[in-house]
Structures are given as structure tokens and as C-alpha cells.
Write a protein that holds these residues in place. Structure first.
Motif, mmCIF file in Angstrom:
data_model
loop_
_atom_site.group_PDB
_atom_site.id
_atom_site.type_symbol
_atom_site.label_atom_id
_atom_site.label_comp_id
_atom_site.label_asym_id
_atom_site.label_seq_id
_atom_site.Cartn_x
_atom_site.Cartn_y
_atom_site.Cartn_z
ATOM 1 N N LYS A 145 0.831 -1.208 0.000
ATOM 2 C CA LYS A 145 0.000 0.000 0.000
ATOM 3 C C LYS A 145 0.863 1.254 0.000
ATOM 4 O O LYS A 145 0.585 2.224 -0.707
ATOM 5 N N TRP A 146 1.928 1.236 0.817
ATOM 6 C CA TRP A 146 2.823 2.392 0.843
ATOM 7 C C TRP A 146 3.499 2.586 -0.503
ATOM 8 O O TRP A 146 3.584 3.706 -1.013
ATOM 9 N N LYS A 149 1.077 4.040 -2.891
ATOM 10 C CA LYS A 149 0.789 5.442 -2.557
ATOM 11 C C LYS A 149 1.904 6.357 -3.030
ATOM 12 O O LYS A 149 1.652 7.478 -3.506
ATOM 13 N N ALA A 231 -0.539 5.519 -9.022
ATOM 14 C CA ALA A 231 -1.262 6.123 -7.896
ATOM 15 C C ALA A 231 -1.699 7.522 -8.300
ATOM 16 O O ALA A 231 -1.040 8.204 -9.090
#
Length: 232
Positions: A145-146, A149, A231
Motif C-alpha cells: 500500500k505504501w 501510494k 497512484a
């Protein structure tokens, strides 16, 4: 203890579970990617480059920022020869053990090291050098997820012959041959662990895979075969 027999099993489980990572390319096309982790190294990487030059093959290198800073001339030579460059963290610390700020620092410092060594504009490097391979292949859903992002692309593997343990060139080559197929993403190492054998291992692998009719591409070419949205 060697875990080489378990990596193909892990691949079959993890690939469909974490399908936003690059695990392999399309099985419909005879392309494979040679990738090298933990460099650049002042001795092993130049030997590897000579092999890749001999066969006119472009590979992908996942660099440690600390190693780039120690051997900027080698890093610049890899880039100058047209090889694809990605990030492996600054100092091989396991990503799930890092706080978000520390992980982001590790990646950005590696980009800075690459920009300095290769004499590139840092803004361009931050836009273009965004493929990330987690050290030891270790990640969590939160890690991904990081990365998403921050607009990085996680690159994993489908063939891991555990060359860093130096079981012998012939053993590593046979492990690759047993697992390789169209789209394979092969992990080798040109760093302190395993780099001693990487030139000879790579030469043998290239010879044998060419005989099988496979063609060598970079991870960027494999990315083009799958969909990975940026993203926002």
C-alpha cells in the motif's frame, strides 16, 4: 538451510494473492528477464557486465543505495550500457521492519545516490526509477500500500535459484532450467553474497536459454504485458 525447493510453491501462492506486483510476464511470449540484486559491486558487477556485453543482452539491476555511493563509477557504467535500474532499499534492511518514514527515506536516498552516480537529474530519476524489489522478497500488504501510494512499482520474482548461498554454479543453473518458462523473472545476485559466481552462472544460463528459443528483456518490458495503474 536452503529453501530453494519452496520458492516455486511460494510463487504459486503469492502471485494470485498479490497481483499488483510484477511476478512474471506473459506466458504467451518467449521473453524472460534476468535481474540482479544487491549491487553494484566493484569486482563482481564489471565481470557480469562483460558477460552481458558478450551476448548483447540488457538486464535489470536492483541496487542498494549504499553500494551505489561506494561504487559510483560502476553504477554509471551499468546505466551507460542501457541496463534497467531499480531500487532494493538503501542498506538491505527488511521493509516490513521499517516505519513508513524510514522506508520512504531508504528509497529516496537510493534514488539520490543513483542521480549523483549516473549524473542524472534527480527529478527525472524519481519519475523513472520507481521499480522496487523488497530485500529477501519480504513484504506485507501494508508495504505494498505504501509503495503504491508513493508511486513505486513492486517487482518480485518467479525463479529464485538461491545463488547467494553459493551452492555451486551447476546447481544454480539446473534450478533455473527446471523452473524457467515464458515470462520468467529470474533473480540472481551481483553483490557481496553470491556475486563471486554471477558472471559464470549468467553465461551458462544465457547459453542454455537461448538454445530454448527464449529472448531476454528488462522488467520494464514485462510490465508492459500486465496492467499496473499509477497512484493518483
Amino acid at each position: 538451510m536452503q529453501f530453494a525447493p519452496l520458492y516455486p510453491i511460494a510463487y504459486q501462492i503469492l502471485k494470485p494473492t498479490f497481483n499488483n506486483c510484477l511476478w512474471a510476464g506473459s506466458v504467451a511470449q518467449p521473453y524472460v528477464a534476468l535481474t540482479f540484486d544487491d549491487g553494484p559491486h566493484p569486482q563482481w558487477t564489471p565481470q557480469l557486465l562483460a558477460v552481458l556485453d558478450r551476448y548483447n543482452i540488457t538486464a535489470s539491476f536492483f541496487w542498494l543505495g549504499a553500494c551505489v555511493n561506494r561504487t559510483p563509477d560502476i553504477a554509471k557504467e551499468v546505466y551507460r550500457r542501457g541496463h534497467w535500474v531499480g531500487l532494493h532499499g538503501y542498506d538491505h534492511r527488511i521493509f516490513p521492519r521499517l516505519a513508513p518514514d524510514s522506508l520512504r527515506w531508504s528509497l529516496s536516498q537510493t534514488q539520490i545516490a543513483i542521480a549523483n552516480a549516473c549524473e542524472l537529474d534527480l527529478e527525472d530519476v524519481c519519475k523513472q526509477v520507481r521499480d522496487v524489489r523488497p530485500p529477501n522478497g519480504m513484504f506485507t500488504p501494508q508495504t505494498l500500500k505504501w509503495l503504491r501510494k508513493w508511486n513505486y512499482r513492486p517487482v518480485m520474482w518467479s525463479v529464485v535459484p538461491e545463488d547467494w548461498l553459493r551452492p555451486g554454479v551447476s546447481v544454480v543453473v539446473q534450478r533455473v532450467l527446471r523452473q524457467v518458462r515464458n515470462g520468467s523473472l529470474i533473480v540472481l545476485h551481483d553483490g557481496a553474497c553470491g556475486g563471486q559466481d554471477v558472471a559464470e552462472t549468467t553465461a551458462q544460463i544465457i547459453e542454455l536459454l537461448l538454445q530454448l528459443g527464449l529472448k531476454f528483456v528488462t522488467v520494464d518490458r514485462l510490465w508492459q504485458q500486465i496492467s499496473y495503474p499509477r497512484a493518483r
